[in-house]
Design an enzyme around this catalytic site. Structure first.
Site, mmCIF file in Angstrom:
data_model
loop_
_atom_site.group_PDB
_atom_site.id
_atom_site.type_symbol
_atom_site.label_atom_id
_atom_site.label_comp_id
_atom_site.label_asym_id
_atom_site.label_seq_id
_atom_site.Cartn_x
_atom_site.Cartn_y
_atom_site.Cartn_z
ATOM 1 N N ALA A 36 5.983 -14.030 0.003
ATOM 2 C CA ALA A 36 7.417 -13.751 0.046
ATOM 3 C C ALA A 36 7.690 -12.429 0.759
ATOM 4 O O ALA A 36 7.018 -11.435 0.510
ATOM 5 C CB ALA A 36 7.986 -13.698 -1.369
ATOM 6 N N ASP A 37 8.682 -12.449 1.632
ATOM 7 C CA ASP A 37 9.159 -11.202 2.222
ATOM 8 C C ASP A 37 10.422 -10.794 1.464
ATOM 9 O O ASP A 37 10.791 -11.434 0.470
ATOM 10 C CB ASP A 37 9.398 -11.358 3.725
#
Length: 131
Positions: free
Chosen positions: A86-87
């Site tokens: 996840a960013d």
């Protein structure tokens, strides 16, 4: 270093200025086990609240869906969003999904501190208590 795990702790002589579930004014604690007493010692408590398993499971489901992870991917409470790929935008979308699913509103400051599945589940439990 000794460690004590208990399901409950009670203070029989807490100062009268303390309210229920508040120990911020308490400075020392005396402990006795099986008739043996221990001298007062400085108070150092770490309180951890674990979310209900069903809340954690639902958070895992939302994270898995949001990140398009396979059903057999290993996700636990300790899983970090970043290690799952996840960013920052994914994390925002995860929080939005949690808000929608649980009917809660997460403040931006709180949302920025969530890094693991367990932190998200614990935050949800806290917010649900306030509803």
């Amino acid at each position: 270093m000794a460690s004590v795990t208990a399901s409950s702790v009670s203070f029989s002589s807490a100062p009268s200025s303390l309210k229920k579930n508040q120990v911020s004014q308490l400075k020392t604690v005396s402990v006795s086990f099986g008739g043996k007493s221990f001298k007062p010692f400085p108070l150092r408590f770490h309180v951890a609240c674990a979310a209900k398993p069903e809340t954690t499971d639902k958070v895992i489901e939302i994270v898995r869906k949001q990140l398009a992870l396979p059903a057999d991917s290993a996700i636990t409470g300790e899983s970090k969003f970043a290690s799952l790929g996840a960013d920052s935008l994914d994390t925002v979308e995860i929080v939005m999904g949690l808000e929608e699913e649980f009917g809660i509103c997460v403040e931006e400051e709180s949302a920025q501190t969530i890094t693991t599945v367990q932190e998200a589940a614990d935050m949800i439990e806290k917010l649900k208590e306030k509803i």
